[in-house]
Design a protein around this motif. Structure first.
Motif, PDB file in Angstrom:
ATOM      1  N   GLN A  98       0.816  -1.214   0.000  1.00  0.00           N
ATOM      2  CA  GLN A  98       0.000   0.000   0.000  1.00  0.00           C
ATOM      3  C   GLN A  98       0.853   1.269   0.000  1.00  0.00           C
ATOM      4  OE1 GLN A  98      -3.267  -0.401  -0.480  1.00  0.00           O
ATOM      5  NE2 GLN A  98      -2.742  -2.586  -0.473  1.00  0.00           N
ATOM      6  N   LEU A  99       2.158   1.122   0.148  1.00  0.00           N
ATOM      7  CA  LEU A  99       3.077   2.255   0.141  1.00  0.00           C
ATOM      8  C   LEU A  99       3.458   2.572  -1.301  1.00  0.00           C
ATOM      9  CD1 LEU A  99       4.926   4.183   1.846  1.00  0.00           C
ATOM     10  CD2 LEU A  99       6.686   2.400   1.664  1.00  0.00           C
ATOM     11  N   ARG A 100       3.310   3.833  -1.699  1.00  0.00           N
ATOM     12  CA  ARG A 100       3.652   4.239  -3.065  1.00  0.00           C
ATOM     13  C   ARG A 100       5.100   4.734  -3.072  1.00  0.00           C
ATOM     14  NH1 ARG A 100      -1.047   6.481  -1.900  1.00  0.00           N
ATOM     15  NH2 ARG A 100      -0.393   8.661  -2.141  1.00  0.00           N
ATOM     16  N   VAL A 101       5.957   3.990  -3.743  1.00  0.00           N
ATOM     17  CA  VAL A 101       7.396   4.211  -3.703  1.00  0.00           C
ATOM     18  C   VAL A 101       7.888   4.768  -5.036  1.00  0.00           C
ATOM     19  CG1 VAL A 101       9.648   3.119  -3.401  1.00  0.00           C
ATOM     20  CG2 VAL A 101       7.690   2.347  -2.025  1.00  0.00           C
ATOM     21  N   THR A 102       8.623   5.863  -4.987  1.00  0.00           N
ATOM     22  CA  THR A 102       9.294   6.408  -6.162  1.00  0.00           C
ATOM     23  C   THR A 102      10.784   6.138  -6.028  1.00  0.00           C
ATOM     24  OG1 THR A 102       7.644   8.142  -6.492  1.00  0.00           O
ATOM     25  CG2 THR A 102       9.792   8.482  -7.504  1.00  0.00           C
ATOM     26  N   LEU A 103      11.333   5.436  -7.012  1.00  0.00           N
ATOM     27  CA  LEU A 103      12.740   5.065  -7.031  1.00  0.00           C
ATOM     28  C   LEU A 103      13.500   6.116  -7.828  1.00  0.00           C
ATOM     29  CD1 LEU A 103      11.972   1.358  -7.916  1.00  0.00           C
ATOM     30  CD2 LEU A 103      12.681   2.173  -5.647  1.00  0.00           C
ATOM     31  N   VAL A 104      14.269   6.949  -7.150  1.00  0.00           N
ATOM     32  CA  VAL A 104      14.938   8.092  -7.779  1.00  0.00           C
ATOM     33  C   VAL A 104      16.387   7.712  -8.066  1.00  0.00           C
ATOM     34  CG1 VAL A 104      15.488  10.539  -7.573  1.00  0.00           C
ATOM     35  CG2 VAL A 104      13.427   9.630  -6.458  1.00  0.00           C
ATOM     36  N   GLU A 105      16.741   7.688  -9.351  1.00  0.00           N
ATOM     37  CA  GLU A 105      18.085   7.277  -9.750  1.00  0.00           C
ATOM     38  C   GLU A 105      18.455   7.955 -11.066  1.00  0.00           C
ATOM     39  OE1 GLU A 105      21.619   6.201 -10.062  1.00  0.00           O
ATOM     40  OE2 GLU A 105      20.567   5.450  -8.278  1.00  0.00           O
ATOM     41  N   SER A 106      19.614   8.623 -11.085  1.00  0.00           N
ATOM     42  CA  SER A 106      20.028   9.357 -12.277  1.00  0.00           C
ATOM     43  C   SER A 106      20.869   8.523 -13.236  1.00  0.00           C
ATOM     44  CB  SER A 106      20.820  10.604 -11.872  1.00  0.00           C
ATOM     45  OG  SER A 106      22.003  10.246 -11.169  1.00  0.00           O
ATOM     46  N   ASN A 107      21.464   7.436 -12.747  1.00  0.00           N
ATOM     47  CA  ASN A 107      22.299   6.595 -13.593  1.00  0.00           C
ATOM     48  C   ASN A 107      21.436   5.792 -14.566  1.00  0.00           C
ATOM     49  OD1 ASN A 107      23.605   3.778 -14.092  1.00  0.00           O
ATOM     50  ND2 ASN A 107      25.338   5.079 -13.540  1.00  0.00           N
ATOM     51  N   GLY A 108      21.728   5.914 -15.851  1.00  0.00           N
ATOM     52  CA  GLY A 108      20.873   5.316 -16.867  1.00  0.00           C
ATOM     53  C   GLY A 108      20.764   3.811 -16.781  1.00  0.00           C
ATOM     54  N   LYS A 109      21.885   3.114 -16.610  1.00  0.00           N
ATOM     55  CA  LYS A 109      21.818   1.648 -16.589  1.00  0.00           C
ATOM     56  C   LYS A 109      21.085   1.146 -15.344  1.00  0.00           C
ATOM     57  CE  LYS A 109      26.436   0.947 -14.524  1.00  0.00           C
ATOM     58  NZ  LYS A 109      27.793   0.384 -14.743  1.00  0.00           N
ATOM     59  N   LYS A 110      21.254   1.863 -14.220  1.00  0.00           N
ATOM     60  CA  LYS A 110      20.526   1.467 -13.014  1.00  0.00           C
ATOM     61  C   LYS A 110      19.037   1.760 -13.163  1.00  0.00           C
ATOM     62  CE  LYS A 110      24.536   1.950  -9.997  1.00  0.00           C
ATOM     63  NZ  LYS A 110      25.187   2.686  -8.896  1.00  0.00           N
ATOM     64  N   ALA A 111      18.693   2.874 -13.793  1.00  0.00           N
ATOM     65  CA  ALA A 111      17.285   3.192 -14.030  1.00  0.00           C
ATOM     66  C   ALA A 111      16.637   2.157 -14.951  1.00  0.00           C
ATOM     67  CB  ALA A 111      17.147   4.595 -14.617  1.00  0.00           C
ATOM     68  N   ARG A 112      17.376   1.679 -15.950  1.00  0.00           N
ATOM     69  CA  ARG A 112      16.841   0.629 -16.836  1.00  0.00           C
ATOM     70  C   ARG A 112      16.576  -0.647 -16.047  1.00  0.00           C
ATOM     71  NH1 ARG A 112      20.609   2.922 -20.309  1.00  0.00           N
ATOM     72  NH2 ARG A 112      22.193   1.327 -19.912  1.00  0.00           N
ATOM     73  N   PHE A 113      17.516  -0.993 -15.176  1.00  0.00           N
ATOM     74  CA  PHE A 113      17.288  -2.168 -14.331  1.00  0.00           C
ATOM     75  C   PHE A 113      16.059  -1.980 -13.449  1.00  0.00           C
ATOM     76  CE2 PHE A 113      17.733  -3.970 -10.051  1.00  0.00           C
ATOM     77  CZ  PHE A 113      17.646  -5.310 -10.365  1.00  0.00           C
ATOM     78  N   LEU A 114      15.921  -0.809 -12.861  1.00  0.00           N
ATOM     79  CA  LEU A 114      14.786  -0.549 -11.978  1.00  0.00           C
ATOM     80  C   LEU A 114      13.466  -0.701 -12.718  1.00  0.00           C
ATOM     81  CD1 LEU A 114      16.174   2.570 -10.096  1.00  0.00           C
ATOM     82  CD2 LEU A 114      15.835   0.282  -9.120  1.00  0.00           C
ATOM     83  N   ARG A 115      13.392  -0.175 -13.940  1.00  0.00           N
ATOM     84  CA  ARG A 115      12.151  -0.305 -14.715  1.00  0.00           C
ATOM     85  C   ARG A 115      11.851  -1.771 -15.014  1.00  0.00           C
ATOM     86  NH1 ARG A 115      13.885   4.856 -16.867  1.00  0.00           N
ATOM     87  NH2 ARG A 115      15.219   3.833 -18.405  1.00  0.00           N
ATOM     88  N   GLU A 116      12.894  -2.542 -15.325  1.00  0.00           N
ATOM     89  CA  GLU A 116      12.698  -3.968 -15.586  1.00  0.00           C
ATOM     90  C   GLU A 116      12.264  -4.692 -14.317  1.00  0.00           C
ATOM     91  OE1 GLU A 116      12.607  -7.673 -17.565  1.00  0.00           O
ATOM     92  OE2 GLU A 116      12.433  -5.580 -18.200  1.00  0.00           O
ATOM     93  N   ALA A 117      12.850  -4.325 -13.188  1.00  0.00           N
ATOM     94  CA  ALA A 117      12.466  -4.962 -11.925  1.00  0.00           C
ATOM     95  C   ALA A 117      11.013  -4.661 -11.573  1.00  0.00           C
ATOM     96  CB  ALA A 117      13.392  -4.497 -10.800  1.00  0.00           C
ATOM     97  N   VAL A 118      10.607  -3.402 -11.717  1.00  0.00           N
ATOM     98  CA  VAL A 118       9.220  -3.025 -11.424  1.00  0.00           C
ATOM     99  C   VAL A 118       8.265  -3.801 -12.319  1.00  0.00           C
ATOM    100  CG1 VAL A 118       7.555  -1.128 -11.600  1.00  0.00           C
ATOM    101  CG2 VAL A 118       9.768  -0.755 -10.478  1.00  0.00           C
ATOM    102  N   ARG A 119       8.624  -3.929 -13.607  1.00  0.00           N
ATOM    103  CA  ARG A 119       7.770  -4.655 -14.560  1.00  0.00           C
ATOM    104  C   ARG A 119       7.731  -6.146 -14.252  1.00  0.00           C
ATOM    105  NH1 ARG A 119       7.902  -7.864 -18.719  1.00  0.00           N
ATOM    106  NH2 ARG A 119      10.170  -8.065 -18.608  1.00  0.00           N
ATOM    107  N   THR A 120       8.901  -6.742 -14.075  1.00  0.00           N
ATOM    108  CA  THR A 120       8.988  -8.188 -13.864  1.00  0.00           C
ATOM    109  C   THR A 120       8.316  -8.610 -12.564  1.00  0.00           C
ATOM    110  OG1 THR A 120      11.073  -8.283 -15.090  1.00  0.00           O
ATOM    111  CG2 THR A 120      10.593 -10.129 -13.636  1.00  0.00           C
ATOM    112  N   LEU A 121       8.496  -7.824 -11.519  1.00  0.00           N
ATOM    113  CA  LEU A 121       7.932  -8.163 -10.212  1.00  0.00           C
ATOM    114  C   LEU A 121       6.477  -7.748 -10.071  1.00  0.00           C
ATOM    115  CD1 LEU A 121      10.993  -7.042  -8.046  1.00  0.00           C
ATOM    116  CD2 LEU A 121      10.384  -9.386  -8.664  1.00  0.00           C
ATOM    117  N   GLY A 122       5.959  -6.996 -11.044  1.00  0.00           N
ATOM    118  CA  GLY A 122       4.564  -6.547 -10.977  1.00  0.00           C
ATOM    119  C   GLY A 122       4.310  -5.599  -9.836  1.00  0.00           C
ATOM    120  N   LEU A 123       5.256  -4.691  -9.591  1.00  0.00           N
ATOM    121  CA  LEU A 123       5.137  -3.751  -8.469  1.00  0.00           C
ATOM    122  C   LEU A 123       4.293  -2.550  -8.896  1.00  0.00           C
ATOM    123  CD1 LEU A 123       8.742  -3.836  -6.963  1.00  0.00           C
ATOM    124  CD2 LEU A 123       6.669  -4.930  -6.078  1.00  0.00           C
ATOM    125  N   ALA A 124       2.983  -2.689  -8.757  1.00  0.00           N
ATOM    126  CA  ALA A 124       2.082  -1.606  -9.156  1.00  0.00           C
ATOM    127  C   ALA A 124       2.243  -0.383  -8.264  1.00  0.00           C
ATOM    128  CB  ALA A 124       0.635  -2.099  -9.113  1.00  0.00           C
TER     129      ALA A 124
END
Length: 215
Positions: A98-124
């Motif tokens: 129920q906690l709405r989390v914003t993952l703040v990261e300026s590094n491009g490769k880490k941000a790409r990983f984060l987007r994939e993790a959010v998608r793969t894990l289904g973290l709505a």
């Protein structure tokens, strides 16, 4: 979700650690192991974290991130500044749906990983902001901000204080008690609480410093 094929000892250590932290090990182990498997796979190519051993990641990434869970509200908004590969933001998002989390990261490769993790894990309940914290144009949007290894307390306030609501709090994870950092807090900010954290399997000291605006 089918848990990845990690050694039984790793799974056991995670479950025992979650139980010691007062968390639901049966519910949280599968998604946390799925995140760990993704991080381990990406780390071989993109060097997202210096820790390479998945068993060490259980203690120093997953359990270390979740040691603060008692002091994080179950709902509301939280921005994890300089989250890197998603620590502590992704474990907290998994543990607190129920906690709405914003993952703040300026590094491009880490941000790409984060987007994939959010998608793969289904973290709505999680989103990625590919940005430096100071450039994130969301003033007063968050109940809390957190940072695990970003900067000294004054530096975190300097780049992320604008994101907090009037009664919002910085939840800063530190090692030994940061006496000098506390003394150097900018005017208008004060320590509201200092909690010593017990991280299962970790010998070193860990503290959570809770900082808010002075009355």
């Amino acid at each position: 979700m089918t848990p990845p094929a990690f050694p039984a000892v790793l799974r056991d250590e995670l479950q025992h650690g979650l139980t010691a932290l007062g968390l639901d090990a049966a519910a949280l182990t599968p998604p946390l192991l799925a995140y760990l498997a993704l991080l381990d796979r990406w780390n071989r190519t993109y060097n997202l974290t210096a820790i390479r051993d998945p068993r060490e990641m259980v203690t120093r990434h997953l359990l270390d991130s979740l040691a603060m869970h008692r002091y994080v509200v179950d709902s509301g908004t939280l921005a994890d500044l300089g989250t890197g590969p998603g620590l502590p933001g992704i474990p907290l998002a998994i543990a607190k749906p129920q906690l709405r989390v914003t993952l703040v990261e300026s590094n491009g490769k880490k941000a790409r990983f984060l987007r994939e993790a959010v998608r793969t894990l289904g973290l709505a309940n999680a989103r990625v902001a590919e940005s430096r914290a100071e450039a994130l144009d969301e003033p007063g949007a968050y109940d809390a901000i957190t940072a695990r290894a970003l900067d000294v307390l004054a530096g975190i306030i300097g780049v992320g204080g604008h994101l907090l609501k009037a009664d919002g709090r910085l939840l800063a994870m530190k090692g030994v008690e940061p006496t000098e950092e506390i003394a150097a807090l900018p005017a208008g900010w004060t320590v509201q609480a200092l909690h010593r954290l017990a991280v299962p399997g970790l010998a070193g000291e860990r503290h959570l410093v809770v900082v808010g605006r002075a009355a």
